[in-house]
Design an enzyme around this catalytic site. Structure first.
Site, short mmCIF file in Angstrom:
data_model
loop_
_atom_site.label_atom_id
_atom_site.label_comp_id
_atom_site.label_asym_id
_atom_site.label_seq_id
_atom_site.Cartn_x
_atom_site.Cartn_y
_atom_site.Cartn_z
N ASN A 1 31.33 52.13 96.10
CA ASN A 1 31.55 50.72 96.40
C ASN A 1 30.84 50.40 97.70
O ASN A 1 31.37 50.62 98.79
CB ASN A 1 33.05 50.43 96.50
N GLU A 2 29.63 49.90 97.57
CA GLU A 2 28.77 49.66 98.72
C GLU A 2 29.14 48.36 99.42
O GLU A 2 29.95 47.57 98.90
CB GLU A 2 27.30 49.61 98.25
N PRO A 3 28.56 48.09 100.61
CA PRO A 3 28.81 46.82 101.29
C PRO A 3 28.60 45.62 100.35
O PRO A 3 27.64 45.57 99.59
CB PRO A 3 27.77 46.83 102.41
N THR B 1 22.54 55.08 101.53
CA THR B 1 23.17 56.05 100.63
C THR B 1 22.12 56.89 99.92
O THR B 1 22.26 58.11 99.79
CB THR B 1 24.04 55.32 99.59
N SER C 1 31.07 44.83 98.19
CA SER C 1 32.03 45.02 97.10
C SER C 1 33.30 44.21 97.35
O SER C 1 33.74 44.06 98.49
CB SER C 1 32.38 46.51 96.96
#
Length: 641
Positions: free
Chosen positions: A162-164, A181, A166
């Site tokens: 869940n990246e920035p 990432t 999300s």
């Protein structure tokens, strides 16, 4: 009263945090928490539903669970697992897949029913992923929901993938991976370009449904993002901050991962302190830097308004504190990194005697010496010390395939031009085998021995050119080619005994008065940390039997990315503009690392630019504190063992 003190100490922290001395003890704690849950549920005749994570963080947890199974009879027959995520696309038999990871790290060694194991499917056509994700959520619900979810944290603040950006109510879905990432995963894939751009991940909303959530983080590399997650405002830019909304979350950290939390980093802001020399120096430098004032201009009001009233009261007047700290920092500055002959060395970082020292510079990769301490390296040689350099690894993984082919092509043409036709034909055959291998090479697949040799020789030639430019004779240039570097690419268990013996032999031969070694410990599995551990173990063993080690000082330098904090620096070597230019030329000798290296890390700047801007910034920070203004400063910390 104890409870009140604890609340005061942790008042910046917005969720529960437990800190352990090291990852081993922390991992055992988590593993035993899982084991107790399994046993309790089993005694009640119930299934346990675990949410599992991958990556380096949970590996020690899985090792302890395996031990509990094999040595203490812990059974996993009542366990159902759901993994957080998987790269997309990804074949399950690929070494980078999380299916492969989980089997290698846990499932192959315990008695779990593989029908109870669930991992996102990275082989599906993209138009089938949405239905799969809904099915994945349904399976979790049908199993009774997650009893315990373990998490790591990425440097973007991601949990799962869940990246920035999300949403806090997001479910299992296909996501696009953040560039950071992908850079962090690049070594597993043999370069960032080979890292998948997407992944399937449980959503934050899915994670939140777990009855208990444990987030683990180890080492200094995670300290900055842990601080944001624990103390920062809730934001989609740092998805882990959403965990502050849950009453079921605990962060389990080692001391290094917790080091940026206010109670450890700036303890005077949360509690009364025992003020020793080191803490005073740190606090005063912090205050001057925060207020952007020279140390000698700090006032009692500055102390009182910034959480340092206790220091002013107990150790004041503050001007005396300022003078003492200013003098300490001033005494770190020296133009004589090998010690100044015939000088009073009581206030200098290095001894005056012997006037001409034997110096050993250890370089983990073939360019760390000139990138990290090139100016000091040159200065030591210029000042007449017997300087040696030891390149600990070949650095062969950091050479582009086409560069290797280019060097072989050159050699073939040279042999032909000199009439060595049979040799050129034999090499041409090997060259074609190399090209065939490269064309079929899988991401992160180990190179063939001939290709690895060519790449190592490229780095070796560059290192020789750089060391010669620094002023070293050829007999003082040593190539260790420590075996761990190639062995660790395939070996499951690390063994460094032959590396330690090789290093002991070299040290015993030189008997240095000074040893310089890379002090980048943020990544405990990184080459720099492994190389330091080998040096440390070698010196420790030698110290037990050989008197010369007692007079050997070990100095640490940092790499191209980060510098020591000002309050930690014990020797600061200023460089003139001319010396900065000479250092740059030494770095330029490493042509295979010019422009875009194979593993550039987080920073797109070239190595020489990073090095210059880092040392320039160190000089600027000294100047801001009221010290003399220099073009650049290389910094060192003495390691006392």
């Amino acid at each position: 009263m104890l409870r009140l003190n604890l609340l005061e100490e942790t008042r910046f922290e917005k969720l529960p945090v437990q800190v352990f001395d090291n990852p081993e003890t922390a991992s055992i704690h988590v593993a035993h928490k899982i084991a107790q849950l399994i046993k309790k549920k089993s005694a009640d005749g119930e299934k346990v539903v675990l949410g599992l994570a991958t990556g380096a963080t949970p590996v020690l947890v899985y090792q302890e669970l395996i031990r509990l199974h094999q040595q203490e009879g812990l059974s996993f027959k009542n366990v159902i697992t759901f993994n957080l995520d998987e790269y997309y696309p990804m074949q399950p038999d690929a070494v980078q897949s999380y299916v492969h990871f989980m089997k290698q790290q846990l499932f192959n060694h315990i008695d779990i029913d593989m029908n109870h194991v669930h991992i996102p499917n990275g082989t599906l056509p993209e138009d089938e992923i949405a239905d799969f994700c809904l099915s994945y959520e349904k399976k979790i619900n049908d199993a009774g929901g997650l009893d315990l979810q373990i998490l790591g944290i990425g440097r973007t603040g991601h949990i799962g993938f869940n990246e920035p950006g999300s949403a806090p109510n997001s479910g299992t879905r296909l996501v696009t991976l953040d560039d950071l990432t992908r850079r962090d995963a690049s070594r597993d894939f043999g370069g960032k370009d080979n890292v998948p751009r997407k992944a399937i991940t449980m959503g934050i909303g899915t994670i939140f449904k777990a009855r208990e959530i444990v987030l683990m983080a180890w080492n200094e590399k995670k300290a900055a993002i842990v601080k944001k997650a624990v103390e920062g405002e809730i934001s989609s830019e740092v998805p882990a901050t959403y965990l502050q909304l849950s009453d079921q979350v605990t962060f389990i950290l080692d001391k290094d991962a917790a080091s940026a939390l206010t109670r450890f980093h700036l303890p005077w802001l949360v509690k009364d302190c025992v003020w020793d020399k080191t803490l005073i120096r740190k606090a005063v430098v912090w205050l001057a830097s925060t207020l952007q004032k020279p140390i000698l201009k700090l006032t009692e009001e500055d102390y009182n308004n910034n959480g340092m009233a206790q220091l002013a009261t107990e150790m004041g007047p503050v001007y005396n504190i300022n003078i003492d700290v200013f003098n300490q920092i001033q005494h770190t500055i020296t133009g004589w990194p090998g010690g100044k002959p015939k000088a009073d060395d009581s206030q200098r970082p290095e001894r005056a005697l012997p006037a001409k020292k034997r110096v050993m510079v250890f370089s983990p990769h073939p360019d760390d010496d000139v990138i990290s301490m090139g100016g000091t390296f040159i200065r030591l040689a210029d000042q007449g010390h017997e300087v040696h350099v030891a390149y600990q690894t070949s650095g062969n993984t950091a050479v582009w395939d086409d560069d290797a082919l280019r060097f072989v092509e050159f050699t073939i043409d040279f042999l032909k031009s000199q009439g060595f036709d049979s040799n050129s034909e034999q090499l041409a055959k090997q060259y074609q085998e190399m090209r065939d291998f490269i064309n079929k090479k899988k991401p992160n697949q180990a190179d063939t021995i001939p290709l690895r040799t060519i790449k190592g020789l490229i780095r070796k030639g560059e290192a020789i050119a750089g060391a010669r430019y620094a002023g070293l004779p050829d007999e003082n240039i040593h190539f260790q080619n420590l075996p761990f570097y190639d062995r660790n690419k395939s070996a499951k268990q690390a063994n460094y005994e032959d590396d330690i013996q090789e290093t002991m032999s070299l040290l015993r031969k030189i008997k240095p008065h000074q040893v310089f070694a890379a002090g980048d410990f943020a990544d405990p599995h990184g080459t720099h940390k492994v190389c330091f551990d080998i040096i440390y173990e070698a010196l420790k063993r030698l110290k037990a039997t050989e008197d010369w080690v007692k007079d050997c000082w070990l100095w640490l330098y940092r790499g191209a990315w980060h510098e020591f904090e000002i309050h930690d620096i014990e020797m600061a070597v200023p460089l003139s503009p001319q010396e900065v230019a000479r250092k740059r030329m030494a770095i330029f000798k490493h042509q295979s690392q010019k422009d875009i290296p194979v593993f550039p890390g987080d920073d797109a700047r070239e190595f020489w630019v990073r090095a210059e801007e880092r040392t320039s910034e160190t000089a600027h920070r000294y100047n801001q504190l009221g010290l003399a203004e220099y073009e650049a400063i290389e910094a060192f910390v003495r390691f006392k063992f």
